[in-house]
Write a protein that holds these residues in place. Structure first.
Motif, short mmCIF file in Angstrom:
data_model
loop_
_atom_site.label_atom_id
_atom_site.label_comp_id
_atom_site.label_asym_id
_atom_site.label_seq_id
_atom_site.Cartn_x
_atom_site.Cartn_y
_atom_site.Cartn_z
N ALA A 164 23.43 8.19 -42.15
CA ALA A 164 24.32 9.24 -42.65
C ALA A 164 25.22 9.85 -41.58
N PRO A 165 24.71 10.22 -40.39
CA PRO A 165 25.61 10.79 -39.37
C PRO A 165 26.65 9.80 -38.88
N VAL A 166 26.28 8.53 -38.84
CA VAL A 166 27.23 7.50 -38.40
C VAL A 166 28.36 7.37 -39.42
N LEU A 167 27.99 7.34 -40.70
CA LEU A 167 29.00 7.25 -41.75
C LEU A 167 29.91 8.47 -41.75
N GLU A 168 29.34 9.65 -41.60
CA GLU A 168 30.15 10.87 -41.57
C GLU A 168 31.12 10.85 -40.40
N ALA A 169 30.66 10.40 -39.23
CA ALA A 169 31.54 10.34 -38.07
C ALA A 169 32.66 9.33 -38.27
N LEU A 170 32.35 8.20 -38.89
CA LEU A 170 33.37 7.18 -39.13
C LEU A 170 34.41 7.69 -40.12
#
Length: 244
Positions: free
Chosen positions: A220-226
């Motif tokens: 989830a944090p990776v997707l949000e950052a992307l």
């Protein structure tokens, strides 16, 4: 994940080709070779100090795993990163890894559970970050991967295990490239511990539920950052983001 390691000269061609494949894959997953970067044979020969033949073989193998794109008559390029692709990777991991876990439960015994527990204890002892506010440590990356490999290691479906490995590489690549805000080490460790206990108890359905939840939470944090960065194509980072 170092591209400066010495190639295994004196070994047979198959060993050398595998070495080149591993180094090139690791550099792509680590983000050392940026999304969209042109992969010329001349530059790769210099980088890895090997000849053209093992490089071509490695590039074609990596194109089958979608980490590299083969361009008609124009060579090869590191695959771009996109929000849509990351969402697909997350969803695919949830489906594939739970199928593999079910297969592992069917064939695994006490030795399998003992291997999971040992891998968990190693991961538990390995600091996630190299320093305060620093990058994720390579030792933790290795221990983390070994833990998840142990969880699935009793499975006998080679096809599913192959896809799981490919999806893992893509997920790790996004994490390394996007570099989101610090992931919660305590939360991830709690999820690893709960998954380990549930497998030891033999609860297939709960273990699959926990694994799906863990994949989603970690991504989830990776997707949000992307998503935040998806409009940065062409800026100085050199990363190739595409809008969805």
């Amino acid at each position: 994940m170092s591209s400066t390691a010495t190639p295994p000269f004196g070994e047979d061609a198959k060993t050398l080709a595998s070495w080149v494949y591993d180094r090139l894959r690791d550099d792509i997953v680590a983000g050392s070779l940026a999304p969209g970067q042109k992969l010329t044979l001349d530059s790769l020969k210099e980088r890895y100090t090997v000849g053209v033949t093992p490089l071509r073989e490695a590039l074609y193998r990596l194109s089958s795993s979608l980490l590299v794109e083969a361009e008609d008559q124009r060579g090869f390029r590191v695959a771009p990163v996109t929000v849509a692709h990351l969402q697909d990777i997350i969803s695919s991991r949830e489906h594939i890894e739970t199928l593999v876990l079910r297969d592992a439960f069917r064939h695994g015994g006490e030795d399998w559970k003992a291997a999971i527990f040992a891998a968990f204890k190693l991961l538990e002892r390995t600091p996630m970050y190299e320093m305060d506010n620093g990058p994720i440590s390579r030792a933790w990356e290795t221990a983390h991967r070994r833990f998840h490999q142990a969880v699935l290691s009793a499975a006998r479906s080679k096809a599913l295990l192959h896809f799981q490995t490919m999806l893992w590489d893509h997920a790790a690549r996004y994490r390394n490239i996007v570099a989101p805000a610090l992931l919660d080490e305590a939360e991830l460790q709690a999820e690893h511990a709960e998954l380990t206990r549930t497998i030891e108890q033999g609860d297939v359905e709960m273990a699959c539920l926990l694994l799906r939840r863990h994949i989603t939470n970690a991504a989830a944090p990776v997707l949000e950052a992307l998503i935040r960065q998806k409009g940065q194509k062409g800026k100085s980072s050199g990363m190739s983001f595409e809008r969805i």
